[in-house]
Design a protein around this motif. Structure first.
Motif, mmCIF file in Angstrom:
data_model
loop_
_atom_site.group_PDB
_atom_site.id
_atom_site.type_symbol
_atom_site.label_atom_id
_atom_site.label_comp_id
_atom_site.label_asym_id
_atom_site.label_seq_id
_atom_site.Cartn_x
_atom_site.Cartn_y
_atom_site.Cartn_z
ATOM 1 N N MET A 46 19.334 32.426 2.316
ATOM 2 C CA MET A 46 20.143 31.222 2.141
ATOM 3 C C MET A 46 19.550 30.049 3.070
ATOM 4 O O MET A 46 19.348 28.784 2.385
ATOM 5 N N ALA A 47 18.735 30.466 4.117
ATOM 6 C CA ALA A 47 17.806 29.350 4.865
ATOM 7 C C ALA A 47 16.740 28.730 3.853
ATOM 8 O O ALA A 47 16.491 27.590 3.824
ATOM 9 N N VAL A 48 15.952 29.819 3.405
ATOM 10 C CA VAL A 48 15.097 29.290 2.252
ATOM 11 C C VAL A 48 15.430 28.344 1.077
ATOM 12 O O VAL A 48 14.915 27.311 0.669
ATOM 13 N N ILE A 49 16.715 28.783 0.883
ATOM 14 C CA ILE A 49 17.164 27.886 -0.291
ATOM 15 C C ILE A 49 17.582 26.519 0.059
ATOM 16 O O ILE A 49 17.248 25.451 -0.363
ATOM 17 N N LEU A 50 18.282 26.450 1.420
ATOM 18 C CA LEU A 50 18.534 25.342 1.710
ATOM 19 C C LEU A 50 17.379 24.468 2.256
ATOM 20 O O LEU A 50 17.196 23.280 1.950
ATOM 21 N N VAL A 51 16.161 25.072 2.727
ATOM 22 C CA VAL A 51 14.945 24.281 2.957
ATOM 23 C C VAL A 51 14.224 23.873 1.682
ATOM 24 O O VAL A 51 13.773 22.513 1.384
ATOM 25 N N VAL A 52 14.453 24.557 0.686
ATOM 26 C CA VAL A 52 13.910 24.057 -0.790
ATOM 27 C C VAL A 52 14.813 22.807 -1.378
ATOM 28 O O VAL A 52 14.210 21.860 -1.776
ATOM 29 N N LEU A 53 16.082 23.065 -1.182
ATOM 30 C CA LEU A 53 17.039 21.925 -1.551
ATOM 31 C C LEU A 53 17.134 20.803 -0.810
ATOM 32 O O LEU A 53 17.139 19.431 -1.307
ATOM 33 N N THR A 54 16.891 20.743 0.536
ATOM 34 C CA THR A 54 16.800 19.609 1.458
ATOM 35 C C THR A 54 15.396 18.991 1.796
ATOM 36 O O THR A 54 15.277 17.888 1.852
ATOM 37 N N GLY A 55 14.242 19.536 1.517
ATOM 38 C CA GLY A 55 13.071 19.166 1.491
ATOM 39 C C GLY A 55 12.634 18.877 3.258
ATOM 40 O O GLY A 55 13.278 19.317 3.894
ATOM 41 N N ASP A 56 11.534 18.113 3.213
ATOM 42 C CA ASP A 56 11.046 17.652 4.393
ATOM 43 C C ASP A 56 12.113 17.102 5.396
ATOM 44 O O ASP A 56 12.068 17.246 6.762
ATOM 45 N N ALA A 57 13.021 16.239 4.978
ATOM 46 C CA ALA A 57 13.905 15.707 5.636
ATOM 47 C C ALA A 57 14.899 16.802 6.385
ATOM 48 O O ALA A 57 15.268 16.048 7.746
ATOM 49 N N MET A 58 14.882 17.719 6.289
ATOM 50 C CA MET A 58 15.903 18.691 6.861
ATOM 51 C C MET A 58 15.151 19.016 8.270
ATOM 52 O O MET A 58 16.174 19.283 8.985
ATOM 53 N N TRP A 59 14.266 18.956 8.693
ATOM 54 C CA TRP A 59 13.627 19.346 9.862
ATOM 55 C C TRP A 59 13.978 18.332 10.826
ATOM 56 O O TRP A 59 13.982 18.445 12.155
ATOM 57 N N ASN A 60 14.333 17.081 10.441
ATOM 58 C CA ASN A 60 14.724 16.022 11.188
ATOM 59 C C ASN A 60 15.875 16.178 12.132
ATOM 60 O O ASN A 60 16.452 15.496 13.031
ATOM 61 N N TYR A 61 16.941 17.106 11.321
ATOM 62 C CA TYR A 61 18.230 17.578 12.016
ATOM 63 C C TYR A 61 18.082 18.657 12.727
ATOM 64 O O TYR A 61 19.069 18.985 13.435
ATOM 65 N N ILE A 62 17.051 19.329 13.095
ATOM 66 C CA ILE A 62 17.056 20.466 13.724
ATOM 67 C C ILE A 62 16.246 20.323 15.091
ATOM 68 O O ILE A 62 15.201 19.777 15.020
ATOM 69 N N PRO A 63 17.068 20.595 16.115
ATOM 70 C CA PRO A 63 16.233 20.350 17.699
ATOM 71 C C PRO A 63 15.081 20.885 17.661
ATOM 72 O O PRO A 63 15.055 22.055 17.299
ATOM 73 N N GLY A 64 14.145 20.196 18.190
ATOM 74 C CA GLY A 64 12.808 20.717 18.753
ATOM 75 C C GLY A 64 11.784 20.476 17.360
ATOM 76 O O GLY A 64 10.556 21.121 17.518
ATOM 77 N N PHE A 65 12.299 20.105 16.309
ATOM 78 C CA PHE A 65 11.182 19.558 15.327
ATOM 79 C C PHE A 65 11.275 18.009 15.032
ATOM 80 O O PHE A 65 11.174 17.811 13.773
ATOM 81 N N ARG A 66 11.551 17.327 15.713
ATOM 82 C CA ARG A 66 11.507 15.777 15.558
ATOM 83 C C ARG A 66 10.075 15.450 15.048
ATOM 84 O O ARG A 66 10.055 14.415 14.486
ATOM 85 N N SER A 67 9.236 16.244 15.571
ATOM 86 C CA SER A 67 7.815 15.729 15.253
ATOM 87 C C SER A 67 7.401 16.242 13.709
ATOM 88 O O SER A 67 6.161 15.866 13.372
ATOM 89 N N GLY A 68 8.339 16.866 13.087
ATOM 90 C CA GLY A 68 7.977 17.071 11.531
ATOM 91 C C GLY A 68 8.060 18.666 11.504
ATOM 92 O O GLY A 68 8.344 19.285 12.396
#
Length: 141
Positions: A46-68
């Motif tokens: 499910m996480a892989v599907i979520l990453v595919v559907l949301t793309g690079d922008a998803m990482w901005n909402y996850i703490p610790g990944f503000r740099s990309g």
């Protein structure tokens, strides 16, 4: 394995008539950790599907990944076919191989008569018949 059980049940009913009130078979329980692993794999999928559907922008909402996104994300994007094969085919198949115990256990009145898990092989008919007679069952004539 079900076919083996059905043949054995019919053979026992034929060779030892009147000795049985019930002959039943069931799946041997898989190790408990395989259920946990299956749940973890489902979450990973499910996480892989979520990453595919949301793309690079998803990482901005996850703490610790503000740099990309992390490096593995770019590797997954570079090899999407391999990523999906591993996540949806290879890993689940690997875990499933542990869930399939290959057990063929024969019990008579809660007493173990034969264990494929212990011997590593299927019993032959002669062994089963001898074990049943040793346990006190009378063969029909």
């Amino acid at each position: 394995m079900k076919a083996n059980f059905l043949r054995l049940r019919e053979l026992l009913r034929t060779e030892f008539p009147g000795e049985w009130s019930e002959i039943s078979g069931d799946n041997y329980p898989a190790p408990e950790w395989t259920n946990l692993a299956a749940t973890v794999i489902s979450v990973l999928q499910m996480a892989v599907i979520l990453v595919v559907l949301t793309g690079d922008a998803m990482w901005n909402y996850i703490p610790g990944f503000r740099s990309g996104p992390p490096e593995f994300y770019y590797k997954m994007k570079d090899n999407p076919a391999l990523t999906f094969m591993v996540v949806f085919l290879v890993i689940p198949s690997y875990v499933q191989s542990f869930a399939n115990t290959g057990a063929f256990e024969i019990f008579l009145d809660d007493k173990l008569i034969f264990s494929k898990l212990e011997t590593g092989r299927m019993p032959n008919v002669g062994e089963i018949m001898a074990a049943m007679e040793k346990a006190g069952l009378q063969r029909g004539s």
